[in-house]
Design an enzyme around this catalytic site. Structure first.
Site, PDB file in Angstrom:
ATOM      1  N   SER A 159       0.832  -1.205   0.000  1.00 55.56           N
ATOM      2  CA  SER A 159       0.000   0.000   0.000  1.00 55.56           C
ATOM      3  C   SER A 159       0.865   1.252   0.000  1.00 55.56           C
ATOM      4  O   SER A 159       0.674   2.164  -0.825  1.00 55.56           O
ATOM      5  CB  SER A 159      -0.915   0.013   1.225  1.00 55.56           C
ATOM      6  OG  SER A 159      -1.856  -1.026   1.181  1.00 55.56           O
ATOM      7  N   ARG A 167       0.620   9.175   4.723  1.00 55.85           N
ATOM      8  CA  ARG A 167      -0.407   8.627   5.627  1.00 55.85           C
ATOM      9  C   ARG A 167      -1.776   9.246   5.361  1.00 55.85           C
ATOM     10  O   ARG A 167      -2.817   8.570   5.457  1.00 55.85           O
ATOM     11  CB  ARG A 167      -0.012   8.878   7.076  1.00 55.85           C
ATOM     12  CG  ARG A 167       0.921   7.842   7.627  1.00 55.85           C
ATOM     13  CD  ARG A 167       0.152   6.825   8.421  1.00 55.85           C
ATOM     14  NE  ARG A 167       1.000   5.703   8.779  1.00 55.85           N
ATOM     15  CZ  ARG A 167       0.536   4.563   9.213  1.00 55.85           C
ATOM     16  NH1 ARG A 167      -0.755   4.361   9.322  1.00 55.85           N
ATOM     17  NH2 ARG A 167       1.356   3.583   9.534  1.00 55.85           N
ATOM     18  N   HIS A 187      -3.102   7.543   2.380  1.00 55.01           N
ATOM     19  CA  HIS A 187      -3.479   6.171   2.728  1.00 55.01           C
ATOM     20  C   HIS A 187      -4.824   6.115   3.430  1.00 55.01           C
ATOM     21  O   HIS A 187      -5.606   5.187   3.247  1.00 55.01           O
ATOM     22  CB  HIS A 187      -2.384   5.555   3.604  1.00 55.01           C
ATOM     23  CG  HIS A 187      -2.636   4.140   3.991  1.00 55.01           C
ATOM     24  ND1 HIS A 187      -3.090   3.775   5.240  1.00 55.01           N
ATOM     25  CD2 HIS A 187      -2.496   2.986   3.281  1.00 55.01           C
ATOM     26  CE1 HIS A 187      -3.216   2.465   5.296  1.00 55.01           C
ATOM     27  NE2 HIS A 187      -2.867   1.953   4.125  1.00 55.01           N
TER      28      HIS A 187
END
Length: 210
Positions: free
Chosen positions: A15, A40, A43
């Site tokens: 990922s 992040r 994500h």
């Protein structure tokens, strides 16, 4: 049989590798703490193009990271943000606080003529100095923070300002970024934002590396 990846660690690695590959141009040149924060945030929402709308003031990454390492409290506008902060990542057992459900908030909101999210921030004053403020839901909270600073309230070390929505969200983030009293901060321009993105930013700042 359906074939899919079942190894959690492998999913995690792939990922983040995918994000870094697809967002390489936007990540290029960012200092490490800001780069991992943006990764992040992407994500948390699954949108690589978020990088086009992420704006950080100079020095945001080190200011926020240093505050956490020094034990600064993390003030959150809603419980969804507070719940999404991974406590084991925090470097100094930092307090994670949301005062939205405090019984003093509803009457205070009525007195001030504002939302509960904004009024709840008044309960942060005593510990606001050097804190990390995280606003992922309520534009009124971000506007009220600026009003508090204008009135002489203690200054946070850094602000994650990513409220989501169609009324006031874009304007509140622009106001933070343009305000002369704004602490070091990161925003997502436009309507996008939300609790997951806010949590992603905090968890990245609390981590040495991905």
């Amino acid at each position: 049989m359906i074939t899919y990846e079942k190894d959690g660690a492998a999913i995690y690695r792939e990922s983040f590798a995918t994000i870094r590959a697809e967002a390489a141009a936007g990540l290029a040149g960012l200092e490490p703490v800001l780069s991992r924060t943006v990764v992040r945030m992407i994500h948390s929402c699954g949108m690589v193009d978020l990088i086009d709308d992420v704006v950080a003031s100079e020095g945001f990454g080190p200011a926020a990271e240093d505050a956490l390492k020094a034990g600064a409290p993390i003030f959150c506008d809603v419980n969804m943000v507070a719940s999404g902060v991974t406590r084991k990542r925090l470097p100094a057992h930092n307090d994670v606080l949301c005062t939205l459900t405090d019984p003093r908030v509803a009457p205070l909101a009525a007195e001030l003529g504002t939302t509960r999210s904004a009024a709840a921030m008044e309960l942060w004053r005593d510990r606001l100095e050097g804190s990390l403020v995280v606003i992922g839901n309520a534009p009124t909270a971000l506007f009220h923070l600026l009003e508090m600073l204008e009135a002489g309230a203690p200054r946070p070390a850094a602000v994650i300002g990513v409220p989501v929505g169609f009324v006031g969200a874009m304007e509140s983030k622009d106001a933070l970024h343009e305000h002369p009293l704004a602490p070091p901060h990161i925003i997502v321009r436009g309507r996008r934002g939300g609790s997951a993105i806010a949590c992603g930013a905090v968890n990245a700042l609390a981590s040495e590396a991905e």
